[in-house]
Scaffold this active site. Sequence first.
Site, PDB file in Angstrom:
ATOM      1  N   ARG A  79     -83.472 -39.459  74.737  1.00 17.16           N
ATOM      2  CA  ARG A  79     -83.430 -40.478  73.673  1.00 17.16           C
ATOM      3  C   ARG A  79     -82.433 -41.589  73.994  1.00 17.16           C
ATOM      4  NH1 ARG A  79     -84.185 -37.683  67.806  1.00 17.16           N
ATOM      5  NH2 ARG A  79     -86.111 -36.591  68.248  1.00 17.16           N
ATOM      6  N   ASP A 117     -81.216 -43.826  52.996  1.00 19.37           N
ATOM      7  CA  ASP A 117     -81.230 -43.177  54.307  1.00 19.37           C
ATOM      8  C   ASP A 117     -80.050 -43.732  55.097  1.00 19.37           C
ATOM      9  OD1 ASP A 117     -83.567 -41.514  55.994  1.00 19.37           O
ATOM     10  OD2 ASP A 117     -82.224 -42.680  57.281  1.00 19.37           O
TER      11      ASP A 117
HETATM   12  C1  LIG Z   1     -87.018 -35.658  58.912  1.00 20.92           C
HETATM   13  S1  LIG Z   1     -86.585 -37.086  57.945  1.00 20.92           S
HETATM   14  C2  LIG Z   1     -87.010 -36.502  56.330  1.00 20.92           C
HETATM   15  C3  LIG Z   1     -87.775 -37.535  55.526  1.00 20.92           C
HETATM   16  C4  LIG Z   1     -88.266 -37.055  54.165  1.00 20.92           C
HETATM   17  N1  LIG Z   1     -87.175 -36.626  53.318  1.00 20.92           N
HETATM   18  C5  LIG Z   1     -89.274 -35.940  54.323  1.00 20.92           C
HETATM   19  O1  LIG Z   1     -88.953 -34.785  54.050  1.00 20.92           O
HETATM   20  O2  LIG Z   1     -90.407 -36.232  54.747  1.00 20.92           O
HETATM   21  C6  LIG Z   1     -84.785 -36.967  57.949  1.00 20.92           C
HETATM   22  C7  LIG Z   1     -84.097 -38.263  57.557  1.00 20.92           C
HETATM   23  O3  LIG Z   1     -82.728 -37.977  57.297  1.00 20.92           O
HETATM   24  C8  LIG Z   1     -81.976 -39.113  57.677  1.00 20.92           C
HETATM   25  N2  LIG Z   1     -80.568 -38.711  57.839  1.00 20.92           N
HETATM   26  C9  LIG Z   1     -79.994 -38.019  58.862  1.00 20.92           C
HETATM   27  N3  LIG Z   1     -78.679 -37.874  58.655  1.00 20.92           N
HETATM   28  C10 LIG Z   1     -78.406 -38.471  57.459  1.00 20.92           C
HETATM   29  C11 LIG Z   1     -77.213 -38.662  56.706  1.00 20.92           C
HETATM   30  N4  LIG Z   1     -76.038 -38.192  57.135  1.00 20.92           N
HETATM   31  N5  LIG Z   1     -77.300 -39.344  55.536  1.00 20.92           N
HETATM   32  C12 LIG Z   1     -78.494 -39.820  55.089  1.00 20.92           C
HETATM   33  N6  LIG Z   1     -79.643 -39.688  55.768  1.00 20.92           N
HETATM   34  C13 LIG Z   1     -79.603 -39.014  56.946  1.00 20.92           C
HETATM   35  C14 LIG Z   1     -82.641 -39.580  58.961  1.00 20.92           C
HETATM   36  O4  LIG Z   1     -82.341 -40.931  59.258  1.00 20.92           O
HETATM   37  C15 LIG Z   1     -84.120 -39.327  58.647  1.00 20.92           C
HETATM   38  O5  LIG Z   1     -84.756 -40.494  58.190  1.00 20.92           O
END
Ligand SMILES: C[S@@+](CC[C@H](N)C(=O)[O-])C[C@H]1O[C@@H](n2cnc3c(N)ncnc32)[C@H](O)[C@@H]1O
Length: 292
Positions: free
Chosen positions: A50, A159
């Site tokens: 990545r 996010d």
């Molecule tokens: C796998 S996606 C989940 C999206 C949605 N909630 C779902 O279940 O389909 C995880 C998301 O968490 C966000 N994320 C990761 N670390 C985070 C943090 N410390 N605070 C807020 N968002 C975070 C990432 O940018 C990503 O968009």
Amino acid sequence: MRDVRQHSGSPVPTGEFAFAWDDFHKIAALVHGEAGIVLPENKANLVYSRLAKRLRAIGLRSFREYCALVESDDGADERQALIAAMTTNVTRFFREPHHFEHLSERVLPDLVSAARRGQRVRLWSSACSSGEEPYSIALTLLKAMPDAASHDVLILASDIDPDMIARATAGSYPAVRLGDIPLPMRGQWIANDREGTEPRFHFTEGVKKLIRFRQLNLLRDWPLRGAFDVIFCRNVMIYFDQETQDDIWRRFARQMSPQGHIYIGHSERIATDSMPFELAGQTTYRLKGARR
Ligand SMILES: C[S@@+](CC[C@H](N)C(=O)[O-])C[C@H]1O[C@@H](n2cnc3c(N)ncnc32)[C@H](O)[C@@H]1O
């Protein structure tokens, strides 16, 4: 990319850019400190592949140079890009549909009545990725209350990744994703995009005005006023260590209205013996001791 040197039983990735375990540990510590995401050594290949794109994009020759950049005072933008590169943004409209059924049948009836009595109703998609989750919440809400926008009802969608917030705010998606949205929910809330070569659709203003998009890191302060009646925190806690998860679950509890509900991902759980939550459905929780 070939794997050669061994470290704690795992090989360090090699290839176009020099990469040492020392670099990996610096990157893992930074990602953990900034975003709470745990990167064990078996993720070294993922980190390499990545971030190789980032090194190429900014013209660096080694991960040592990259680490020096992200650890420097001038590295704030690249630190952001590093976190974005290391997060997983996979999502779908109406992912884990049982949550939207629970919301629609068990939670929204009371919230719609409250909103019609003039009360404030707030819902939060707290790791919203590219927006599929908050738009699914909005469509579920609009089905129960087509005039939601003329009441004090709002969805916060946040996010850590500003690129995801930009995509979510745009609200435009490839037409192939339309099939994930139940037909009766599309109606006036979805329109075809007229520009571009790839067929796409977008959400209309009637949906968008219910949602406020914000960049927010769950690990840092939450500049939020008032309590939330519904929180979606799905498929993000799995990347955090237990201490971070427990801290965030407790903060969610403090940020919820007494009758509030929280929906979590299918492979996540809240320890109800030590946390102020009780089970209210499949991967669905509410505050303990709330009057019903
Ligand atoms: C796998 S996606 C989940 C999206 C949605 N909630 C779902 O279940 O389909 C995880 C998301 O968490 C966000 N994320 C990761 N670390 C985070 C943090 N410390 N605070 C807020 N968002 C975070 C990432 O940018 C990503 O968009």
